[in-house]
Design a protein around this motif. Sequence first.
Motif, PDB file in Angstrom:
ATOM      1  N   LEU A   6       0.423  -1.306  -0.162  1.00 19.60           N
ATOM      2  CA  LEU A   6      -0.173  -0.190   0.399  1.00 19.60           C
ATOM      3  C   LEU A   6       0.600   0.746   0.132  1.00 19.60           C
ATOM      4  N   VAL A   7       2.094   1.386   0.663  1.00 16.21           N
ATOM      5  CA  VAL A   7       2.940   2.537   0.292  1.00 16.21           C
ATOM      6  C   VAL A   7       3.434   2.659  -0.437  1.00 16.21           C
ATOM      7  N   ASP A   8       3.488   1.427  -1.505  1.00 12.78           N
ATOM      8  CA  ASP A   8       4.045   2.227  -2.431  1.00 12.78           C
ATOM      9  C   ASP A   8       3.705   2.346  -3.176  1.00 12.78           C
ATOM     10  N   ARG A   9       2.166   3.036  -3.608  1.00 13.93           N
ATOM     11  CA  ARG A   9       1.177   2.574  -4.398  1.00 13.93           C
ATOM     12  C   ARG A   9       1.406   4.610  -4.355  1.00 13.93           C
ATOM     13  N   SER A 162      -6.515  -5.344   1.063  1.00 15.94           N
ATOM     14  CA  SER A 162      -5.341  -5.340   2.015  1.00 15.94           C
ATOM     15  C   SER A 162      -5.606  -4.617   3.267  1.00 15.94           C
ATOM     16  N   TYR A 163      -4.895  -4.634   4.670  1.00 16.47           N
ATOM     17  CA  TYR A 163      -5.042  -4.462   6.379  1.00 16.47           C
ATOM     18  C   TYR A 163      -4.051  -3.460   6.300  1.00 16.47           C
ATOM     19  N   ALA A 164      -4.663  -1.839   6.829  1.00 15.17           N
ATOM     20  CA  ALA A 164      -3.896  -1.044   7.043  1.00 15.17           C
ATOM     21  C   ALA A 164      -3.937  -0.668   8.363  1.00 15.17           C
ATOM     22  N   ALA A 165      -2.572  -1.072   9.111  1.00 17.46           N
ATOM     23  CA  ALA A 165      -2.642  -1.914  10.752  1.00 17.46           C
ATOM     24  C   ALA A 165      -2.358   0.459  11.639  1.00 17.46           C
ATOM     25  N   TRP A 166      -2.449   0.553  11.972  1.00 11.49           N
ATOM     26  CA  TRP A 166      -2.348   1.992  12.878  1.00 11.49           C
ATOM     27  C   TRP A 166      -1.901   1.992  13.990  1.00 11.49           C
ATOM     28  N   ASP A 167      -2.492   1.052  15.150  1.00  8.99           N
ATOM     29  CA  ASP A 167      -2.385   0.980  16.083  1.00  8.99           C
ATOM     30  C   ASP A 167      -2.411  -0.593  16.590  1.00  8.99           C
ATOM     31  N   CYS A 168      -1.443  -1.129  17.701  1.00  9.42           N
ATOM     32  CA  CYS A 168      -1.340  -2.599  18.230  1.00  9.42           C
ATOM     33  C   CYS A 168      -2.447  -2.296  19.710  1.00  9.42           C
ATOM     34  N   LEU A 193       5.537  -6.137  12.633  1.00 13.18           N
ATOM     35  CA  LEU A 193       4.706  -6.766  11.406  1.00 13.18           C
ATOM     36  C   LEU A 193       6.400  -5.587  10.557  1.00 13.18           C
ATOM     37  N   GLY A 194       7.093  -5.310  11.268  1.00 15.75           N
ATOM     38  CA  GLY A 194       8.576  -4.792  10.381  1.00 15.75           C
ATOM     39  C   GLY A 194       8.016  -3.551  10.158  1.00 15.75           C
ATOM     40  N   PRO A 195       8.946  -2.569   9.552  1.00 15.64           N
ATOM     41  CA  PRO A 195       9.022  -1.518   9.303  1.00 15.64           C
ATOM     42  C   PRO A 195       8.326  -0.319   8.012  1.00 15.64           C
ATOM     43  N   ARG A 196       8.014  -1.872   7.446  1.00 18.71           N
ATOM     44  CA  ARG A 196       7.165  -1.262   5.601  1.00 18.71           C
ATOM     45  C   ARG A 196       5.745  -2.996   6.427  1.00 18.71           C
ATOM     46  N   GLN A 202      -0.163  -4.021   6.359  1.00 12.54           N
ATOM     47  CA  GLN A 202       0.863  -3.703   6.686  1.00 12.54           C
ATOM     48  C   GLN A 202       0.962  -2.071   7.876  1.00 12.54           C
ATOM     49  N   PRO A 203       1.978  -1.382   8.396  1.00 13.71           N
ATOM     50  CA  PRO A 203       1.427  -0.519   8.966  1.00 13.71           C
ATOM     51  C   PRO A 203       1.144   0.835   8.737  1.00 13.71           C
TER      52      PRO A 203
END
Length: 332
Positions: A6-9, A162-168, A193-196, A202-203
């Motif tokens: 998602l980030v690469d888009r 896709s799942y865009a995670a913003w919080d744990c 999740l890892g940085p990407r 993805q975060p």
Amino acid sequence: MGTFSLVDRFPAGLTGTEVPWVRADGAKTAPPSAAGEVAQVADQRCIGDGKGMRFPVPVAVAQAVPGLPAGEGWYFEPKYDGDRQVLWKTPEGVRLQSRSGRDVTAWWPDLVAAAAYLPNGVVLDGETVVWRAGGLDFGAVRSRASSSPARAAALARSLPASYAAWDCLAHPAHGDIRGWAYTRRRALLLEVLGPRGRPPIQPVPATDDRAVAAAWLEQLTSLGVEGVVCMRSIIGPTLNRRHVPLPATRPRAVSYDPLVDLPESLIELKRAAEADRVALAAASDEDRDALRAAALETAAAVNAAVTEHAKQKNENRAKVVNALNRAVLHSE
């Protein structure tokens, strides 16, 4: 369809969107570590018993504000246009809950499979989205969400999510961490999740640079970003979320003719018909025949239900159809 980042888009030249964290001083680095500069909040107590949470969990809802806040201690994330979901990884497997607390696991088998690698005890908060035709397609998300579990596998192939995670919200080593500061939870999110991340999970990008957040508001509308969420760094999520919305691209509420009085069962049937239509348009050859048959069956059921409802209410059939279309278009 293959998975993608998602980030690469996002446009590569837009500062902050190509990395998970951008500091206001320009350094593109990871956020503070859980044991680093936020150690002063280490004594904060978790909400609940600190050992875990029960499904479903209530979620914090952002408060709409007219503009980006100024001053120190604010962090910003893009708000994707999708469905809010909480992702649970337990020893029994992966579960997904909606914002209202409904179990929606059966509707998203692609995300269930993708999240299998996560450690047991992790609970994430985020947005389920579908990338389609060069942007995030909210209609495709709603089509999947309002379809039936029986069609979930075919829809996952034609409209992968896709799942865009913003919080744990919970962590295997710390239990329920909803009371922790944003920066500390963000560090644990990237630890999990890892940085990407690992697409399609993805975060979301994050920054403490207000100028970057302003650029998101100005430049990402066409890609399906509907605003920016702003968080204070020193308190938990319940009170610190602020949502700066973009100009509305679709109405959030609508008034219906009280004479029509549409039953929820009819609205759900119409949603299923719309889901079939979207899935059929994007279906592969192997799924098209089955989806076409299902679409024809659902459409026939909608027509019969509309005719019966119009008869019961002594209403013009066209009026019922128009109200039904509005109800489905404006529902979330």
